[in-house]
Design an enzyme around this catalytic site. Structure first.
Site, PDB file in Angstrom:
ATOM      1  N   LEU A  67       0.830  -1.211   0.000  1.00  0.00           N
ATOM      2  CA  LEU A  67       0.000   0.000   0.000  1.00  0.00           C
ATOM      3  C   LEU A  67       0.865   1.261   0.000  1.00  0.00           C
ATOM      4  O   LEU A  67       1.867   1.324   0.731  1.00  0.00           O
ATOM      5  CB  LEU A  67      -0.865  -0.013   1.270  1.00  0.00           C
ATOM      6  CG  LEU A  67      -1.695   1.225   1.556  1.00  0.00           C
ATOM      7  CD1 LEU A  67      -2.829   1.347   0.553  1.00  0.00           C
ATOM      8  CD2 LEU A  67      -2.255   1.169   2.972  1.00  0.00           C
ATOM      9  N   LEU A  69       1.793   4.222   1.489  1.00  0.00           N
ATOM     10  CA  LEU A  69       1.543   4.675   2.859  1.00  0.00           C
ATOM     11  C   LEU A  69       1.334   6.182   2.934  1.00  0.00           C
ATOM     12  O   LEU A  69       0.729   6.675   3.883  1.00  0.00           O
ATOM     13  CB  LEU A  69       2.707   4.254   3.758  1.00  0.00           C
ATOM     14  CG  LEU A  69       2.855   2.730   3.933  1.00  0.00           C
ATOM     15  CD1 LEU A  69       4.198   2.385   4.565  1.00  0.00           C
ATOM     16  CD2 LEU A  69       1.714   2.171   4.778  1.00  0.00           C
ATOM     17  N   GLY A 112       0.413  -5.090   0.909  1.00  0.00           N
ATOM     18  CA  GLY A 112      -0.552  -5.188  -0.191  1.00  0.00           C
ATOM     19  C   GLY A 112       0.035  -5.841  -1.439  1.00  0.00           C
ATOM     20  O   GLY A 112      -0.714  -6.385  -2.256  1.00  0.00           O
ATOM     21  N   GLU A 115      -0.578  -9.351  -0.855  1.00  0.00           N
ATOM     22  CA  GLU A 115      -2.023  -9.597  -1.005  1.00  0.00           C
ATOM     23  C   GLU A 115      -2.390  -9.695  -2.487  1.00  0.00           C
ATOM     24  O   GLU A 115      -3.201 -10.546  -2.883  1.00  0.00           O
ATOM     25  CB  GLU A 115      -2.816  -8.484  -0.329  1.00  0.00           C
ATOM     26  CG  GLU A 115      -2.635  -8.463   1.180  1.00  0.00           C
ATOM     27  CD  GLU A 115      -3.472  -7.381   1.826  1.00  0.00           C
ATOM     28  OE1 GLU A 115      -4.566  -7.698   2.292  1.00  0.00           O
ATOM     29  OE2 GLU A 115      -3.022  -6.217   1.853  1.00  0.00           O
ATOM     30  N   GLU A 135       2.279  -4.728   8.503  1.00  0.00           N
ATOM     31  CA  GLU A 135       1.139  -3.896   8.933  1.00  0.00           C
ATOM     32  C   GLU A 135       1.190  -3.567  10.417  1.00  0.00           C
ATOM     33  O   GLU A 135       0.841  -2.459  10.831  1.00  0.00           O
ATOM     34  CB  GLU A 135      -0.186  -4.602   8.588  1.00  0.00           C
ATOM     35  CG  GLU A 135      -0.587  -4.495   7.124  1.00  0.00           C
ATOM     36  CD  GLU A 135       0.089  -5.514   6.223  1.00  0.00           C
ATOM     37  OE1 GLU A 135       0.963  -6.269   6.709  1.00  0.00           O
ATOM     38  OE2 GLU A 135      -0.251  -5.563   5.035  1.00  0.00           O
ATOM     39  N   GLY A 143      -5.653  -5.160   4.041  1.00  0.00           N
ATOM     40  CA  GLY A 143      -6.925  -4.645   3.518  1.00  0.00           C
ATOM     41  C   GLY A 143      -7.156  -5.041   2.074  1.00  0.00           C
ATOM     42  O   GLY A 143      -8.122  -4.632   1.457  1.00  0.00           O
TER      43      GLY A 143
END
Ligand code: 1HE
Length: 263
Positions: A67, A69, A112, A115, A135, A143
């Site tokens: 992600l 950030l 992510g 993910e 995380e 997420g």
């Protein structure tokens, strides 16, 4: 949009019926922001419509730093939830695509990024790849579907450990844990993914579709329902014209034999 010179967060190319989808934000280590998700969504739809197999890879030294950030910093809870659900939608379009997806991994495959890789059907990692879920250290949570997909791949206890401790694991460890199916020498992940893709592209598209779409669903239901569903899928796929052609080729000794490993 992929292939648009003005927005290059994700590049798309189609070669020999294989879609090559590249995270192309290497200055930020392919950190995933809203633009990446938007471009990825378009690439995923293109691959669905015109490819037999799709490969996801990252430009530069790392697959993805997860992600973005910085973008996260000023989000309200509801905006955050909607953003997470947008990731879910796009990653589900990968996982339940009509075409198989292969993730070619190197360098950081974290947060992510992991993910996203977990939504693919096959993961090929080179020896530089490392996996992490930082995380906990960042004060956030997965997420992008990791709570479902990563935990299914490696088990809840390993994922809990990775998230609590922030430990990173090597490709070799990742393979032992079931996080990746192939480990190859440095710099070879994309080549290996391409080889696998051309082999998979020569399968029956209908078989491929049910392998990637039926197996994960059957894996989540009770045994009796799963066996029933398997029998329906088996009969449906075997009654296709392509199955008839392929079985005729086998009967008439035109089909390749199954080879022992390594040959
Ligand atoms: C970033 C990001 C990012 C790099 N968001 N900008 N992810 C993380 O916690 C991983 C954070 N990143 C790192 O630990 C390192 O960047 C790497 C190990 C991946 C790579 O290190 P390195 O030395 O090659 O690169 P760098 O010098 O750290 O970063 C280069 C630039 O990328 C730099 O920006 P610059 O403007 O100073 O050049 C970094 O700020 C930027 N960058 N990673 C934004 N993640 C749906 S929920 C998912 C939750 C998560 O994904 S948590 C995991 C977040």
């Amino acid at each position: 949009m992929p292939n648009d010179e003005n927005a290059t967060a994700v590049r798309y190319a189609l070669r020999d019926r294989v879609a090559y989808v590249c995270l192309a934000r290497s200055a930020k280590r392919n950190a995933i922001n809203d633009q990446v998700i938007a471009d990825l969504a378009i690439a995923v739809e293109r691959a669905r419509s015109e490819a037999r197999v799709a490969i996801l890879y990252g430009e530069g030294e790392h697959f993805s730093a997860g992600l973005d950030l910085l973008e996260l910093a000023d989000r309200e809870p509801l905006q955050g939830m909607l953003a997470s659900q947008r990731w879910h939608e796009v990653f589900e379009r990968i996982e339940f695509s009509p075409v198989p997806w292969i993730a070619a991994l190197h360098g950081a495959v974290v947060g992510g990024g992991l993910e996203l890789a977990a939504a693919a059907h096959i993961r090929v990692a080179d020896e530089t790849a490392f996996f992490g879920l930082p995380e906990g250290q960042r004060g956030i949570f997965v997420g992008g579907g990791g709570a479902v997909r990563v935990s299914r791949l490696i088990g809840v206890s390993r994922m809990t450990d990775m998230m609590l401790t922030g430990r990173t694991v090597t490709s070799e460890q990742g393979e032992a844990w079931g996080l990746v199916q192939y480990v190859v020498p440095e710099g070879r992940a994309l080549d290996e993914a391409s080889k696998l893709a051309s082999s998979i592209a020569s399968n029956s598209a209908l078989s491929n579709r049910f392998i990637t779409n039926a197996l994960p669903r059957i894996g989540q239901i009770d045994q009796g329902t799963g066996l029933f569903m398997e029998s329906v899928v088996a009969a449906f796929v075997a009654s296709s014209p392509e199955a008839a052609d392929r079985l005729r080729d086998f009967r008439e000794k035109r089909a390749a034999k199954v080879q022992p490993p390594g040959s």
